[in-house]
Write a protein that holds these residues in place. Structure first.
Motif, PDB file in Angstrom:
ATOM      1  N   GLU A 144       1.127 -10.220   5.214  1.00  0.00           N
ATOM      2  CA  GLU A 144      -0.296 -10.006   4.948  1.00  0.00           C
ATOM      3  C   GLU A 144      -0.938  -9.185   6.063  1.00  0.00           C
ATOM      4  N   THR A 145      -0.582  -9.518   7.290  1.00  0.00           N
ATOM      5  CA  THR A 145      -1.162  -8.825   8.438  1.00  0.00           C
ATOM      6  C   THR A 145      -0.743  -7.359   8.472  1.00  0.00           C
ATOM      7  N   LEU A 146       0.526  -7.077   8.212  1.00  0.00           N
ATOM      8  CA  LEU A 146       1.027  -5.703   8.244  1.00  0.00           C
ATOM      9  C   LEU A 146       0.430  -4.853   7.121  1.00  0.00           C
ATOM     10  N   GLU A 147       0.410  -5.406   5.915  1.00  0.00           N
ATOM     11  CA  GLU A 147      -0.047  -4.644   4.749  1.00  0.00           C
ATOM     12  C   GLU A 147      -1.566  -4.671   4.591  1.00  0.00           C
ATOM     13  N   GLY A 148      -2.207  -5.715   5.143  1.00  0.00           N
ATOM     14  CA  GLY A 148      -3.635  -5.872   4.900  1.00  0.00           C
ATOM     15  C   GLY A 148      -3.939  -6.258   3.466  1.00  0.00           C
ATOM     16  N   LEU A 149      -3.033  -7.037   2.853  1.00  0.00           N
ATOM     17  CA  LEU A 149      -3.178  -7.443   1.449  1.00  0.00           C
ATOM     18  C   LEU A 149      -3.246  -8.968   1.369  1.00  0.00           C
ATOM     19  N   GLU A 150      -4.400  -9.477   0.948  1.00  0.00           N
ATOM     20  CA  GLU A 150      -4.650 -10.912   0.977  1.00  0.00           C
ATOM     21  C   GLU A 150      -3.721 -11.711   0.078  1.00  0.00           C
ATOM     22  N   GLN A 151      -3.286 -11.115  -1.056  1.00  0.00           N
ATOM     23  CA  GLN A 151      -2.464 -11.853  -2.017  1.00  0.00           C
ATOM     24  C   GLN A 151      -1.082 -12.197  -1.468  1.00  0.00           C
ATOM     25  N   LEU A 152      -0.634 -11.483  -0.438  1.00  0.00           N
ATOM     26  CA  LEU A 152       0.672 -11.778   0.138  1.00  0.00           C
ATOM     27  C   LEU A 152       0.708 -13.144   0.820  1.00  0.00           C
TER      28      LEU A 152
ATOM     29  N   LYS B 120       0.829  -1.209   0.000  1.00  0.00           N
ATOM     30  CA  LYS B 120       0.000   0.000   0.000  1.00  0.00           C
ATOM     31  C   LYS B 120       0.861   1.256   0.000  1.00  0.00           C
ATOM     32  N   GLU B 121       2.174   1.079   0.160  1.00  0.00           N
ATOM     33  CA  GLU B 121       3.105   2.169  -0.090  1.00  0.00           C
ATOM     34  C   GLU B 121       3.368   2.227  -1.590  1.00  0.00           C
ATOM     35  N   VAL B 122       3.931   3.337  -2.052  1.00  0.00           N
ATOM     36  CA  VAL B 122       4.250   3.472  -3.470  1.00  0.00           C
ATOM     37  C   VAL B 122       5.633   2.874  -3.701  1.00  0.00           C
ATOM     38  N   ILE B 123       5.678   1.725  -4.381  1.00  0.00           N
ATOM     39  CA  ILE B 123       6.946   1.077  -4.715  1.00  0.00           C
ATOM     40  C   ILE B 123       6.956   0.748  -6.200  1.00  0.00           C
ATOM     41  N   PRO B 124       8.137   0.746  -6.838  1.00  0.00           N
ATOM     42  CA  PRO B 124       9.448   1.040  -6.287  1.00  0.00           C
ATOM     43  C   PRO B 124       9.670   2.549  -6.110  1.00  0.00           C
ATOM     44  N   TYR B 125      10.678   2.883  -5.319  1.00  0.00           N
ATOM     45  CA  TYR B 125      11.087   4.279  -5.180  1.00  0.00           C
ATOM     46  C   TYR B 125      11.684   4.747  -6.503  1.00  0.00           C
ATOM     47  N   THR B 126      11.266   5.913  -6.978  1.00  0.00           N
ATOM     48  CA  THR B 126      11.749   6.393  -8.279  1.00  0.00           C
ATOM     49  C   THR B 126      12.694   7.587  -8.165  1.00  0.00           C
ATOM     50  N   GLY B 127      12.587   8.359  -7.081  1.00  0.00           N
ATOM     51  CA  GLY B 127      13.486   9.485  -6.901  1.00  0.00           C
ATOM     52  C   GLY B 127      13.174  10.696  -7.754  1.00  0.00           C
ATOM     53  N   ARG B 128      12.011  10.703  -8.388  1.00  0.00           N
ATOM     54  CA  ARG B 128      11.668  11.857  -9.227  1.00  0.00           C
ATOM     55  C   ARG B 128      10.169  11.948  -9.402  1.00  0.00           C
ATOM     56  N   ASP B 129       9.712  13.110  -9.894  1.00  0.00           N
ATOM     57  CA  ASP B 129       8.308  13.315 -10.237  1.00  0.00           C
ATOM     58  C   ASP B 129       8.119  13.117 -11.732  1.00  0.00           C
TER      59      ASP B 129
END
Length: 265
Positions: free
Chosen positions: A214-222, A170-179
């Protein structure tokens, strides 16, 4: 290949109780519930043998039956839609693939699901597949703004050159370092919350307990990744169409505006 499409529709949502019954107005101003719009999206998918709504709630059951949907009543103990789909498969059986079209994604185009089923069929050793949508600069900026404001928005996915998922967040990954500017292609992928499962993988899922990721992210697919089951990411093309899920009450006006722009009744 026989395909069962399941729409999990849970009333007792922690973040948004009663979400499947929330009305959404289309381009004509007609209000239809979220679960009805999701069912209509499912009925537009080619190559599906059966579509069912899976719920634990009699109100959703009665409402879904009123517009012609087939309903399977399921346990109120399920923690996510994949567990609910596993119960449906256990009850109905006899299908080569099960598709989980989550009941909060009425803007899912039919070709997302069709391409997903085709993609999984082309890789026989993969047990599970899910679509991913490459973001442009505007979409990525929206994801980043959600995170800055502390909102739980969409999910991002990273995967290898063979399409095998490495992680979802639920974070934005990967880090891109730019807009990036609007319309510019980015290396970030929006995970579209649809799944295709082979029966053995889905039934195994129902027997596993949630892991720490799964528990930390709340994402079932993990849960699949944490138990060593590879998951295929299938890139889909928006064809210029906007896509979003109804995650929070504040998403309703956004989705209604998208439907109006696209002329969806």
């Amino acid at each position: 290949m026989s395909v069962l499409l399941v729409i999990p529709a849970r009333y007792a949502s922690t973040r948004y109780p009663g979400k499947p019954l929330v009305p959404l107005r289309g381009a004509t101003g007609e209000a239809k519930s979220l679960v009805r719009r999701s069912w209509e999206a499912a009925m537009a998918v080619a190559g599906v043998d059966r579509v069912v709504v899976a719920t634990e709630d009699e109100r959703i059951c009665a409402h879904a039956m009123s517009f012609g949907a087939e309903v399977v009543m399921t346990s109120d103990l399920h923690r996510n839609g994949t567990e609910r789909c596993a119960e449906v498969l256990d009850a109905l059986g006899g299908y080569d693939l099960v598709v989980n079209l989550q009941g909060d994604a009425p803007l899912t185009p039919a070709w997302f699901v069709e391409d997903l089923v085709t993609g999984l069929g082309l890789v026989p050793d993969m047990q599970v597949a899910t679509p991913v949508l490459r973001m442009d600069g505007a979409a990525l900026a929206g994801f980043r703004e959600d995170r800055r404001m502390g909102r739980v928005g969409g999910t991002t996915a990273v995967f290898g050159v063979d399409g095998r998922a490495l992680y979802f967040s639920k974070e934005v990954i990967p880090y891109t370092g730019r807009d990036y500017v609007s319309g510019e292609v980015t290396p970030v992928f929006h995970h579209v919350g649809v799944y295709a499962y082979r029966p053995e993988a889905l039934l195994s899922y129902g027997r596993w307990e949630p892991g720490p990721l799964e528990t930390l992210e709340g994402l079932e697919q993990l849960r699949f990744l944490e138990n060593g089951t590879p998951l295929l990411c299938v890139e889909v093309d928006s064809r210029g169409r906007e896509f979003w899920e109804l995650n929070n009450p504040s998403d309703s006006p956004k989705i209604e505006a998208m439907m109006a722009t696209m002329g969806l009744a």
